[in-house]
Structure formats: C-alpha cells, structure tokens
Design a protein around this motif. Structure first.
Motif, PDB file in Angstrom:
ATOM      1  N   LYS A 166       0.837  -1.206   0.000  1.00 27.94           N
ATOM      2  CA  LYS A 166       0.000   0.000   0.000  1.00 27.94           C
ATOM      3  C   LYS A 166       0.872   1.257   0.000  1.00 27.94           C
ATOM      4  CE  LYS A 166      -4.056  -1.955   2.242  1.00 27.94           C
ATOM      5  NZ  LYS A 166      -4.907  -1.901   3.435  1.00 27.94           N
ATOM      6  N   ARG A 167       1.961   1.202   0.757  1.00 35.96           N
ATOM      7  CA  ARG A 167       2.871   2.360   0.810  1.00 35.96           C
ATOM      8  C   ARG A 167       3.540   2.573  -0.550  1.00 35.96           C
ATOM      9  NH1 ARG A 167       4.572   5.615   4.612  1.00 35.96           N
ATOM     10  NH2 ARG A 167       6.590   6.620   4.417  1.00 35.96           N
TER      11      ARG A 167
ATOM     12  N   ARG B 133       2.357   1.795  -3.468  1.00 37.87           N
ATOM     13  CA  ARG B 133       1.337   2.340  -4.364  1.00 37.87           C
ATOM     14  C   ARG B 133       1.144   3.838  -4.120  1.00 37.87           C
ATOM     15  NH1 ARG B 133      -4.023   3.472  -3.952  1.00 37.87           N
ATOM     16  NH2 ARG B 133      -5.206   3.344  -5.894  1.00 37.87           N
ATOM     17  N   THR B 134       1.037   4.214  -2.846  1.00 34.13           N
ATOM     18  CA  THR B 134       0.825   5.616  -2.483  1.00 34.13           C
ATOM     19  C   THR B 134       2.018   6.489  -2.878  1.00 34.13           C
ATOM     20  OG1 THR B 134      -0.565   4.926  -0.633  1.00 34.13           O
ATOM     21  CG2 THR B 134       0.306   7.169  -0.562  1.00 34.13           C
ATOM     22  N   ILE B 135       3.223   6.033  -2.567  1.00 32.11           N
ATOM     23  CA  ILE B 135       4.427   6.805  -2.899  1.00 32.11           C
ATOM     24  C   ILE B 135       4.560   6.948  -4.409  1.00 32.11           C
ATOM     25  CG2 ILE B 135       6.950   6.771  -2.829  1.00 32.11           C
ATOM     26  CD1 ILE B 135       6.707   5.413  -0.095  1.00 32.11           C
ATOM     27  N   SER B 136       4.252   5.877  -5.131  1.00 34.57           N
ATOM     28  CA  SER B 136       4.337   5.922  -6.587  1.00 34.57           C
ATOM     29  C   SER B 136       3.381   6.972  -7.164  1.00 34.57           C
ATOM     30  CB  SER B 136       4.016   4.543  -7.158  1.00 34.57           C
ATOM     31  OG  SER B 136       4.026   4.573  -8.552  1.00 34.57           O
ATOM     32  N   ILE B 137       2.178   7.051  -6.618  1.00 32.28           N
ATOM     33  CA  ILE B 137       1.199   8.040  -7.083  1.00 32.28           C
ATOM     34  C   ILE B 137       1.656   9.450  -6.715  1.00 32.28           C
ATOM     35  CG2 ILE B 137      -1.153   8.895  -6.770  1.00 32.28           C
ATOM     36  CD1 ILE B 137      -1.997   5.937  -6.382  1.00 32.28           C
ATOM     37  N   LEU B 138       2.107   9.639  -5.476  1.00 31.75           N
ATOM     38  CA  LEU B 138       2.516  10.971  -5.013  1.00 31.75           C
ATOM     39  C   LEU B 138       3.745  11.489  -5.747  1.00 31.75           C
ATOM     40  CD1 LEU B 138       1.924  10.668  -1.174  1.00 31.75           C
ATOM     41  CD2 LEU B 138       0.554  11.927  -2.837  1.00 31.75           C
TER      42      LEU B 138
ATOM     43  N   GLN C 289       4.861  10.332  -8.634  1.00 32.73           N
ATOM     44  CA  GLN C 289       4.730  10.097 -10.072  1.00 32.73           C
ATOM     45  C   GLN C 289       5.970   9.395 -10.636  1.00 32.73           C
ATOM     46  OE1 GLN C 289       1.989  10.721 -12.391  1.00 32.73           O
ATOM     47  NE2 GLN C 289       1.177  10.436 -10.321  1.00 32.73           N
TER      48      GLN C 289
ATOM     49  N   GLY D  14      -1.462   4.206 -10.213  1.00 34.43           N
ATOM     50  CA  GLY D  14      -2.103   3.497  -9.110  1.00 34.43           C
ATOM     51  C   GLY D  14      -2.313   2.017  -9.346  1.00 34.43           C
TER      52      GLY D  14
ATOM     53  N   THR E  66      -5.902  -1.663  -5.475  1.00 30.58           N
ATOM     54  CA  THR E  66      -5.711  -1.152  -4.119  1.00 30.58           C
ATOM     55  C   THR E  66      -4.419  -1.633  -3.460  1.00 30.58           C
ATOM     56  OG1 THR E  66      -6.943  -3.001  -3.163  1.00 30.58           O
ATOM     57  CG2 THR E  66      -8.194  -1.010  -3.731  1.00 30.58           C
TER      58      THR E  66
ATOM     59  N   SER F 218      -4.081  -4.176  -1.831  1.00 29.30           N
ATOM     60  CA  SER F 218      -4.422  -4.811  -0.565  1.00 29.30           C
ATOM     61  C   SER F 218      -4.752  -6.279  -0.826  1.00 29.30           C
ATOM     62  CB  SER F 218      -5.598  -4.100   0.103  1.00 29.30           C
ATOM     63  OG  SER F 218      -6.729  -4.158  -0.727  1.00 29.30           O
TER      64      SER F 218
END
Length: 187
Positions: free
Chosen positions: A58-59, A61-66, A68, A152, A176, A178
């Motif tokens: 999850k981290r 995925r989030t870091i990749s989106i933030l 870019q 994402g 997600t 998850s």
C-alpha cells in the motif's frame, strides 16, 4: 429407653487412584495448551509477515502516485524491500547502503524512500505472477520484483509464506494493493 448408637465417620481424603487420575488429566490439558501455543506462534509469525507485506505494498502504491515515479517491492531471500523501480534488482552490495528509511534525493533529483522488512528466520517466500501457475521462490541470487505504476495500478500477484509446516497465501488486488484473498494453514 435410649440406646447409644456408635457412628463411624468415614475418613476424608483422596485415594491414590483419584490423585493419579487428576494428575493425568492435568497433564493432557497442559500438553494440549503447549501444542496450541506452538501452532499459534507460527500462525502469528505468518500473519505478521503477511500484514507487513500488505502495508509495504500500500505504501509503494501511495508513494508511486505521489511522486509520479514507479516504485517496487523487491523480494529477496529473507527480506522484502520497498524502493524506486529504477533501483530494483540491483546488486546486493549497492543496496546495502539503503537499509531502513532514507529520505535523501536520488542523483536525478527525485525524492526516494527505501524501506525493508526482514522475514523471520526459517520463513520462505515465493510469489506467483498474474496468469501463471508457477510459484517463483526467492533465493540468494533470485530476486523477484513487483512494480507499482504512478497511475495506481500494480500487477495482481500472490505471495506464499512458509514457516515449518505452516503456510499463508495472499492474493493482492491490482487497484488497491491490498489483500483480496487470503488462506492460512497452521500445523
């Protein structure tokens, strides 16, 4: 006329047979409790490792989106690393400087975040990529990479953790990152 009746009160106490029976029952209960504790420790270790991998996914995925920037989880023998995709699969010696959390800029100027999680001794990890029936084990020179794109999305993979004769298998959702399906067998 009143007659005096002599009554013998029985002696109170336990016979040897009763004591042996109670000790045998207590021994059986204790053996079951110890066996249950051993099984639950394997189950607990598998659940903890599974949860850590899910948190790292999850981290990533989030870091990749933030940021870019594509990020990856890298599965090595006994360890899972979170790092930029450009660094995934590199030589172990070059990776040794990035143990733990590092928030220093890469040479290209993009921010990077590297984390790692060490599996419990004796725990084995293998992954199965999407649309494949083959489990790929992590070995000393066999690194498996799970990519997370800036949009994402990630590949839907399955992760299998084995400890002694117990195992846990988690399938991850591509949107997600998850766990979408989980199986656990503690022996």
């Amino acid at each position: 006329m009143i007659s005096a009746v002599r009554t013998n009160k029985p002696l109170r106490g336990f016979t040897l047979i009763e004591l042996v029976m109670v000790m045998a029952i207590a021994g059986v209960v204790m053996a079951g409790a110890v066996g249950l504790m051993v099984f639950s420790s394997d189950e607990r270790a598998l659940r903890n490792a599974s949860g850590e991998i899910e948190l790292m996914a999850k981290r990533a995925r989030t870091i990749s989106i933030l940021h870019q920037t594509p990020y990856a989880l890298e599965f090595r023998d006994g360890r899972v690393n979170l790092l930029p995709f450009a660094q995934a699969g590199r030589d172990e010696k070059k990776l040794s400087r990035s143990r733990g959390v590092v928030d220093e800029p890469e040479p290209s100027g993009a921010a990077s975040e590297n984390r790692w999680f060490k599996l419990q001794d004796g725990m084995e990890l293998s992954i199965r990529h999407w649309n494949s029936d083959k489990w790929l084990a992590t070995a000393k020179n066999n690194v498996q990479v799970w990519r997370f794109d800036p949009d994402g999305l990630c590949e839907p993979i399955s992760v299998r953790l084995t400890l002694n004769k117990s195992w846990a298998m988690d399938t991850f959702h591509p949107l997600t990152a998850s766990i979408s399906d989980s199986e656990l067998e503690a022996r």
